[in-house]
Scaffold this motif. Structure first.
Motif, short mmCIF file in Angstrom:
data_model
loop_
_atom_site.label_atom_id
_atom_site.label_comp_id
_atom_site.label_asym_id
_atom_site.label_seq_id
_atom_site.Cartn_x
_atom_site.Cartn_y
_atom_site.Cartn_z
N GLU A 1 50.38 43.98 29.08
CA GLU A 1 49.04 43.42 29.01
C GLU A 1 48.85 42.73 27.66
O GLU A 1 49.39 43.17 26.64
CB GLU A 1 47.98 44.51 29.18
N GLU B 1 47.61 39.84 32.25
CA GLU B 1 48.26 41.08 32.67
C GLU B 1 49.42 40.77 33.60
O GLU B 1 49.25 40.04 34.59
CB GLU B 1 47.25 41.98 33.38
N ASP C 1 51.65 42.75 36.08
CA ASP C 1 51.59 44.04 36.75
C ASP C 1 52.83 44.24 37.61
O ASP C 1 52.90 43.77 38.74
CB ASP C 1 50.32 44.12 37.60
N GLY D 1 41.59 39.34 34.83
CA GLY D 1 41.44 40.15 36.03
C GLY D 1 41.61 39.40 37.34
O GLY D 1 41.56 40.02 38.40
N THR D 2 41.82 38.08 37.30
CA THR D 2 41.97 37.28 38.52
C THR D 2 43.43 36.97 38.77
O THR D 2 44.11 36.42 37.88
CB THR D 2 41.17 35.97 38.42
N ASP D 3 43.91 37.30 39.94
CA ASP D 3 45.29 36.98 40.32
C ASP D 3 45.47 35.47 40.33
O ASP D 3 44.68 34.75 40.95
CB ASP D 3 45.60 37.57 41.70
N ASN E 1 45.22 33.41 43.48
CA ASN E 1 43.94 33.27 44.16
C ASN E 1 43.08 32.15 43.58
O ASN E 1 41.91 32.03 43.94
CB ASN E 1 43.16 34.58 44.11
N ALA F 1 51.98 41.28 40.39
CA ALA F 1 50.92 40.28 40.24
C ALA F 1 50.77 39.89 38.78
O ALA F 1 51.10 40.67 37.87
CB ALA F 1 49.61 40.82 40.79
N ARG G 1 47.69 38.37 36.33
CA ARG G 1 46.25 38.16 36.32
C ARG G 1 45.79 37.58 35.00
O ARG G 1 46.32 37.92 33.93
CB ARG G 1 45.52 39.48 36.59
#
Length: 670
Positions: A425, A384, A386, A464-466, A469, A459, A461
């Protein structure tokens, strides 16, 4: 003035240098302390060797007085028990010869351990600093490398690190050697006759002043030499890397002139320093000669005078043997004093080099792992973007800096928005194609996914994880990236396919090559998979290099595949074969593909059309054709249905080119 204490407009690492405090203290604390045992061996051996070096001239003078002239008793010889002293002159001579011979033998052993200790100390530190600097450098993000030439970086890893080694070995070695000699000789001279010792030391203040003037004069010249060395390295590296372009353009004479220009700059700067240096040392010899002649004259008159009738203001007696010892040691004393200038010079150069090395080592990129970064685990492979925005140069927010790629313009003073609110996405296992004019930001989009740069806003991802991080290694292990400008390392074909998957067996390497349609041409090479590809793969064609890069990606078996013009250098037939293999490879993994040949991506699940850093169209091939927009016109041009793009698209492209030219002119003015 210490090198590195003044700003250097020609030093590309001036900013890094200025941030380093006490570089030499750091050098010894961080790298010298773990290797202190070698240094201790060198220092103790140096002291022992130099003290033994003083013994022969002292014993020679003593032998003249005690054996040949018999002006004093041989029993006064140092450190020899009375029971060992022979009664005959011949026996005393043999004892003296034995002591002198033993001093030379033990001194030679000390010289060996001295050199071993200092060399081990310097070589270990050189190795550790070079590898640590390289490790730190390769962790920097791409914007740093976009701003520095390869020759400049090589100058630090090679020239500066080697200069540190020379100081840690030759410089410190000479410092202790000369210190022991000067203090030891001065002590012996004062022990024998303090008045004549003062005569022998008369040139010392002049030598110190002369050396100080030399250091102040030579430092700016050495700084200019360092600058011109970097320019020569950069020019040669660029020319050797582009030798095929030079030959094809028949610009050999032009490049020869450019090399001649930078080489002459180095010649002029280096000769200026050499001219100063070669005047300094003869001047020191003159001062040393004055000291020697004065000592010889005064001492000679002293010896010739009647006992108790010392010349001029002198009162202390002096024997012939002591006079000989004075003459021999005075020669050894003056020249070490002069060599302290060289040690100071080596220190100043090492200090400047250490500042550059530590400045590079301390450089921090904007792409860094957070302290609580976790390992990335990819399950679906959903991606994704964003509301992602990105600029090359310093962004307004406190976020990532970057360098230019994909034709995107760069202006550090006024950064241009390369990506503006990019939002899309991708489901796991989908194939997404990115198309659009050159410089629209397509490659930048994908490099942000690998965190070669970081976003300014928004961001990215994965499941779902950036990506900011997670740890960088875990992120990049999940992706395989095939660039348009394929880079092959010097080595064999197999080594290059296995690069990053070093434990893969030959069978898997061959299967990956077959999937990339590379197996057949590899078999026809002189040594098959063991064929050396040359520097940067120069022995292979562009299409062959790209197929090896694709095979490398296939062997990695990534969760997400990124293809940036991965087949741009192959012919249409080979591209169709590769595309068939890629269809199998991408069937169950998320794939991003950039392509100017739209026929290769028409079956993508989603096509994103970029213009001016924004997504202006999105959909499937059929959807985009039905809209009669930019994609439809690009397709029509490639299919030969129309001869050129509409005026509106041409005008927008002209605006982009004009903006780039203005930025380039602005950089030139700066």
């Amino acid at each position: 003035m210490a090198a590195g204490s003044l700003p250097d407009e020609d030093d590309p690492f001036e900013e890094q240098r200025e941030r380093v405090e006490n570089p030499m203290k750091r050098l010894f604390l961080v790298y010298g302390r773990p290797n202190i045992s070698y240094l201790v061996v060198g220092i103790l051996s140096s002291i022992g060797a130099r003290l033994l070096d003083l013994l022969p001239p002292i014993l020679l003078g003593f032998a003249i007085d005690a054996i040949f002239r018999q002006d004093k008793s041989f029993a006064a010889i140092w450190l020899v028990p009375d029971a060992w002293i022979p009664a005959s002159q011949e026996g005393q001579l043999w004892l003296t010869v034995g002591i002198i011979g033993g001093a030379f033998a033990v001194g030679a052993l000390f010289h060996w351990t001295r050199n071993w200790g200092f060399n081990a100390f310097a070589q270990n530190i050189q190795h550790e600093i070079r590898t640590d600097t390289y490790d730190a450098m390769q962790r920097l993000d791409m914007d740093f490398f976009a701003d520095k030439q390869t020759g400049e970086l090589l100058s630090i890893l090679s020239n500066d690190v080697n200069r540190l080694e020379r100081f840690l070995n030759d410089g410190i070695n000479s410092l202790f050697r000369l210190s022991v000699m000067v203090l030891g000789i001065a002590g012996v001279l004062f022990y024998f006759n303090w008045q004549l010792a003062l005569v022998a030391l008369l040139p010392v203040p002049l030598i110190a002043l002369f050396t100080y003037i030399f250091i102040r004069t030579i430092q700016p010249k050495y700084k200019e030499v360092r600058s011109t060395v970097g320019a020569v390295n950069s020019r040669l590296e660029n020319n050797l890397g582009g030798i095929s372009v030079i030959k094809a353009s028949t610009t050999e004479s032009y490049e020869s002139e450019r090399v001649d220009e930078v080489s002459m700059d180095y010649f002029d700067a280096n000769w200026d320093a050499i001219d100063t240096r070669i005047k300094f040392f003869p001047g020191l010899r003159v001062l040393a000669g004055i000291g020697f002649v004065t000592t010889f004259l005064v001492g000679g008159l002293w010896v010739l005078s009647e006992p108790g009738d010392a010349p001029w203001i002198f009162t202390e007696p002096i024997s012939v043997g002591e006079f000989v010892t004075f003459i021999l040691l005075t020669q050894r004393f003056i020249w070490p004093m002069a060599q302290f200038g060289q040690i100071i010079n080596m220190y100043q150069r090492a200090r400047a080099s250490s500042a550059r090395v530590f400045g590079l080592m301390d450089e921090r990129g904007r792409v860094e792992e957070s302290l609580d970064a976790k390992e990335l685990e990819v399950s679906e492979g959903a991606v994704e973007y964003d509301d992602v925005s990105f600029s090359y140069g310093e962004p307004a927010a406190d976020t990532a800096d970057a360098g230019a790629t994909d034709g995107d313009a760069v202006d550090d003073s006024t950064p241009e928005q390369i990506l503006d609110s990019v939002d899309f996405e991708v489901e796991g296992g989908e194939t997404v194609a990115l198309v659009g004019p050159t410089g629209a930001g397509k490659s930048t989009v994908l490099k942000l996914l690998l965190r070669l740069y970081d976003v300014d806003q928004g961001a990215i991802r994965i499941d779902g994880t950036d990506v900011r991080n997670v740890t960088l290694p875990s992120l990049r292990r999940q992706l395989a990236y095939v660039q348009q400008d394929t880079y092959l390392f010097y080595g064999s074909v197999e080594d290059n396919i296995r690069y990053g998957s070093f434990d893969a067996p030959r069978e898997e390497v061959v299967e990956a090559a077959k999937a990339a349609e590379a197996h057949e041409f590899i078999q026809n090479l002189p040594d098959g998979y063991d064929t050396e590809v040359g520097e940067r793969g120069v022995k292979l064609s562009g299409g062959q290099r790209q197929r090896i890069a694709i095979a490398r990606a296939v062997l990695k078996d990534p969760k997400i595949l990124v293809l940036d013009e991965a087949t741009s250098d192959v012919d249409t037939e080979t591209e169709m074969l590769i595309q068939r293999s890629l269809d199998d490879l991408t069937a169950e993994r998320t794939t991003f593909a950039i392509a100017h040949r739209l026929s290769t991506i028409k079956d993508a699940d989603q096509i994103l059309v970029f213009e001016g850093g924004q997504i202006v169209e999105r959909g499937t091939h059929e959807d985009l054709l039905s809209r009669d927009g930019l994609y439809a016109h690009l397709w029509a041009v490639q299919a030969g249905e129309i001869d050129e793009l509409p005026d509106s698209f041409v005008e927008r492209a002209a605006e982009r080119r004009a903006r780039t030219e203005v930025e380039i002119e602005s950089e030139d003015d700066d």
